[in-house]
Design a protein around this motif. Structure first.
Motif, short mmCIF file in Angstrom:
data_model
loop_
_atom_site.label_atom_id
_atom_site.label_comp_id
_atom_site.label_asym_id
_atom_site.label_seq_id
_atom_site.Cartn_x
_atom_site.Cartn_y
_atom_site.Cartn_z
N SER A 187 31.63 10.16 76.08
CA SER A 187 31.04 9.65 77.32
C SER A 187 31.84 8.47 77.87
O SER A 187 31.74 8.16 79.06
CB SER A 187 29.59 9.24 77.08
OG SER A 187 29.50 8.26 76.05
N GLU A 224 30.10 15.40 82.94
CA GLU A 224 28.88 15.51 83.75
C GLU A 224 28.69 16.88 84.38
O GLU A 224 27.65 17.13 85.00
CB GLU A 224 28.87 14.43 84.86
CG GLU A 224 29.94 14.59 85.93
CD GLU A 224 31.23 13.85 85.63
OE1 GLU A 224 31.86 13.36 86.57
OE2 GLU A 224 31.59 13.79 84.44
N LEU A 327 24.65 7.48 85.72
CA LEU A 327 24.32 8.81 85.19
C LEU A 327 23.83 8.63 83.76
O LEU A 327 24.36 7.80 83.01
CB LEU A 327 25.54 9.73 85.22
CG LEU A 327 25.93 10.32 86.58
CD1 LEU A 327 27.20 11.14 86.45
CD2 LEU A 327 24.82 11.16 87.17
N PRO A 329 22.63 10.79 80.07
CA PRO A 329 22.65 12.10 79.38
C PRO A 329 21.25 12.50 78.91
O PRO A 329 20.48 11.66 78.43
CB PRO A 329 23.57 11.83 78.19
CG PRO A 329 23.42 10.37 77.90
CD PRO A 329 23.12 9.70 79.21
N TRP A 337 23.92 15.76 82.34
CA TRP A 337 23.91 14.42 82.90
C TRP A 337 23.18 14.44 84.24
O TRP A 337 23.47 15.27 85.11
CB TRP A 337 25.34 13.92 83.09
CG TRP A 337 26.05 13.61 81.79
CD1 TRP A 337 26.54 14.51 80.90
CD2 TRP A 337 26.29 12.32 81.24
NE1 TRP A 337 27.10 13.86 79.83
CE2 TRP A 337 26.96 12.50 80.00
CE3 TRP A 337 26.02 11.02 81.67
CZ2 TRP A 337 27.36 11.44 79.20
CZ3 TRP A 337 26.42 9.95 80.87
CH2 TRP A 337 27.08 10.17 79.65
N ARG A 379 25.49 4.77 78.93
CA ARG A 379 25.64 5.15 80.34
C ARG A 379 26.79 4.39 81.02
O ARG A 379 26.55 3.59 81.93
CB ARG A 379 24.33 4.91 81.09
CG ARG A 379 23.12 5.60 80.48
CD ARG A 379 21.83 5.10 81.12
NE ARG A 379 20.66 5.67 80.47
CZ ARG A 379 20.08 5.13 79.40
NH1 ARG A 379 20.56 4.00 78.88
NH2 ARG A 379 19.02 5.70 78.87
N ASP A 383 27.14 7.34 89.09
CA ASP A 383 26.76 8.60 89.74
C ASP A 383 27.60 8.85 91.00
O ASP A 383 28.04 9.97 91.25
CB ASP A 383 25.27 8.54 90.10
CG ASP A 383 24.76 9.85 90.70
OD1 ASP A 383 25.45 10.87 90.51
OD2 ASP A 383 23.71 9.84 91.34
#
Length: 702
Positions: A187, A224, A327, A329, A337, A379, A383
């Motif tokens: 990530s 994502e 975003l 998970p 995501w 995170r 986004d």
């Protein structure tokens, strides 16, 4: 207005004249792909395979000093035992070159897949490695083919590379004073390819008491998206200069690492284009938020051949990190995501320490609560994607793979400022493009090296006003403009080069910066400003029937269209006529090819359509054997001496040689051939042997 139209025009490749370029390479040394401008020392420092060079910044063909940094036989053997190629992999490729605050240089190399770093100085015309070798793990790549990024910021090295031999542990790391790095989580970094790194002085005159930041541009496999195949996307990440890691959570890890997708949308491309390089352009009179990033992108699949350039505002990038959504998970398989819609803890995850945090008693990242650190650990991805200025590319080009970019601002004759993009390619060419009122115009494309080899680094010096490029086989230094290529006023004006203008007094196209006179320049391409040109005088040419004849015509501009006429009628490009880049080739000439040939150059600009006669030939085709030799054909010149003259000289030399041999025979200095036969066999035997056709094979004759 900065954005422009998509450009897809055929560009004429122009070989770069050697008198306008300086080249450097050394026999047996390759991979000139690391450069450091030491303008304070008038040096260009170049890192290559097992060698570092100090070159004259004004003329890089002059080597001022060099130092070797070679691997030992033991290091080479250990590398080979690990399955690496002894000549390709098990060498020391110089990858890191940075100036330190004490005016030394920090240099790192792959060192046969065991990276090491050292300090280097330049004094009394000598480059010296101090041999204070340091472990280069996490600072320099193991693999010479692996992309990486690094900067030296206030004597701290920030590097993005792999932390292990296999290249499976990517890392963004600050080496000092406290080593801080990214988490080994997909990530955070998922099979990345690092591109470039830069710093932004965001603490300057900051009302919020913000911190300076380091930005990293890279590409990676997206986490994502739920795709059948791996999808690669472009990213920009940032960290804070004062980040010391967390107290318990994210111990010695970045607490400020955030990343976001960066888009360069091209309608014709099904998959996202991938970032390859960036150039930060800032106006010294403006704040950091007004800085721009120019980035080059290439396709990620073989189904597309389009490269593009997009530009981004620093304020847009900063806003996504400061205000955008995260975003998060979901605990599913595979992991999905989605936009985080829950509570966001304070202080804001990923933010630098500012005045608001200090009021809450948080003076350094070690004071950040675990709740905030746990949030950012899971995170780090934003986004919202960062979009280019105008929502589209500045330039799209088919058939060329972009590699690097440099942007320079120049003032034209009308006082307007223009930003000119210099874009290198995998084919070894350099494109020069500029935006005129929404129209993207490619001024020229030049070949920097004799071989079509990929340009791997591109630098610009404000001191010399020159560009410096590096490839596997050498380094090149080129000016921003070569106005002298335009031989007429119309050519000069239609080139629409903001660096160049036509000098009516001198009768040549020259640099604006080097002339005190008012020059003719029209960036709209208005060639009507030029004085009337003198008419072209036709050149008489004759050719035998059945032979071929080349009629030269060099296009004055890379966007000009060449039109050929025979006796006022457009030439029908049939099988015996072939249009070449620099002229018209007549094959198997016949009587019908006799006539007056004109080469016209036609070019359209915003100011109108312009045409001019570039070359004119009166061609005669003569039957073979006609005229009893009285027909005179123009003879090519070779170094100032005609072919006929050369034949006369050769004939004179042959006569002189025969006379010299005759004199030596008469004086007895050289015995005649039959002297040997007479001496050994006698005159009668020789005569009989000659009559019978016998051939003598005597050693004395050899």
């Amino acid at each position: 207005m900065i954005f422009g139209v998509v450009v897809e025009k055929l560009i004429v490749h122009i070989l770069f004249p050697e008198d306008n370029a300086h080249l450097f390479n050394e026999e047996g040394v390759f991979n000139y792909s690391t450069m450091l401008l030491r303008e304070d020392l008038d040096l260009l420092v170049v890192g290559a395979k097992e060698a570092i060079y100090a070159l004259d910044l004004n003329d890089i063909s002059k080597k001022l000093a060099s130092v070797k940094w070679e691997v030992t036989q033991q290091q080479k053997a250990e590398c080979q035992n690990k399955g690496k190629h002894p000549e390709m992999d098990c060498k020391n490729y110089i990858r890191i070159l940075h100036k330190t605050e004490d005016n030394r240089m920090y240099v790192c190399g792959t060192n046969a897949f065991n990276p090491q770093c050292d300090y280097m100085s330049y004094k009394d015309g000598q480059l010296t490695l101090e041999k204070k070798r340091e472990n280069g793990k996490g600072k320099c790549p193991y693999d010479p083919l692996q992309r990486y990024a690094s900067i030296m910021f206030e004597n701290d090295l920030y590097s993005a590379t792999s932390l292990n031999f296999l290249g499976s542990e990517p890392v963004l790391m600050r080496s000092s004073p406290v080593t801080i790095r990214t988490e080994f989580k997909s990530s955070w970094l998922n099979d990345p390819t690092f591109v470039s790194m830069t710093q932004m002085p965001e603490s300057e005159m900051s009302a919020e008491g913000d911190d300076d930041k380091v930005y990293l541009f890279f590409s990676e496999t997206a986490v994502e998206y739920d795709c059948y195949n791996k999808l690669v996307v472009s990213r920009v990440a940032r960290v804070c200069k004062g980040d010391l890691g967390g107290q318990r959570t994210l111990l010695k890890k970045w607490t400020s690492f955030l990343k976001a997708r960066i888009d360069c949308p091209v309608l014709e491309s099904e998959l996202p284009l991938i970032i390859q390089d960036t150039y930060r352009w800032c106006d010294s009179q403006q704040r950091w938020k007004d800085c721009l990033f120019y980035a080059v992108f290439t396709p990620q699949s073989d189904t597309s051949d389009m490269s593009a350039v997009c530009a981004y505002r620093m304020s847009d990038i900063s806003k996504v990190f400061a205000e955008g959504n995260y975003l998060t998970p979901l605990e599913t398989f595979p992991v999905k995501w989605v936009t985080h819609s829950g509570e966001v803890p304070l202080p804001r995850p990923g933010a630098c320490i500012d005045n608001e945090a200090r009021k809450a008693g948080i003076t350094e990242t070690l004071d950040i609560p675990d709740k905030t650190l746990q949030f950012i650990k899971l995170r780090p991805l934003m986004d919202q994607a960062i979009q280019p200025i105008g929502g589209k590319p500045l330039l799209v080009r088919r058939g060329a793979t972009f590699t690097r970019i440099v942007v320079h601002q120049v003032q034209a004759a009308d006082g307007e400022m223009h930003r000119v993009m210099f874009i290198s390619t995998e084919e070894g060419t350099l494109l020069k493009a500029v935006n005129y009122d929404g129209e993207m115009f490619i001024i020229e494309e030049v070949q920097l090296f004799q071989a079509s080899e990929s340009i791997k680094i591109l630098k610009f010096s404000n001191v010399t006003g020159q560009l410096y490029a590096g490839s596997d086989y050498g380094a090149a230094q080129v000016p921003l403009a070569t106005c002298g290529r335009s031989l007429s006023c119309m050519d000069c004006v239609l080139s629409r080069d903001p660096y160049c203008g036509w000098d009516k007094v001198a009768g040549k196209c020259t640099l604006l910066s080097s002339s005190q006179r008012k020059l003719i320049q029209s960036l709209k391409g208005d060639a009507s400003l030029c004085p009337d040109a003198e008419p072209i005088k036709p050149l008489n040419l004759s050719v035998w029937s059945g032979e071929k004849l080349m009629l030269s015509c060099f296009s004055p501009s890379n966007l000009a269209k060449t039109i050929w006429e025979q006796d006022g009628t457009a030439v029908n490009l049939r099988a015996r006529f072939q249009l070449r880049r620099n002229g018209l080739l007549i094959l198997n000439a016949s009587d019908t090819d006799t006539g007056l040939y004109r080469c016209r150059s036609a070019e359209h600009s915003n100011a109108g359509q312009y045409a001019a006669i570039v070359a004119e030939y009166q061609v005669s085709v003569c039957p073979r054997g006609s005229g009893n030799g009285s027909q005179i054909f123009p003879q090519p010149q070779i170094s100032g001496l005609s072919v006929a003259g050369l034949q006369a000289v050769i004939g004179l030399l042959l006569v002189s040689l025969l006379a010299l041999l005759s004199w030596n025979f008469n004086k007895g200095h050289i015995p005649l051939p039959w002297y040997y036969f007479t001496k050994k066999y006698g005159s009668a035997e020789v005569g009989e042997a000659a009559d019978s056709g016998l051939h003598f094979n005597d050693p004395s004759l050899s």
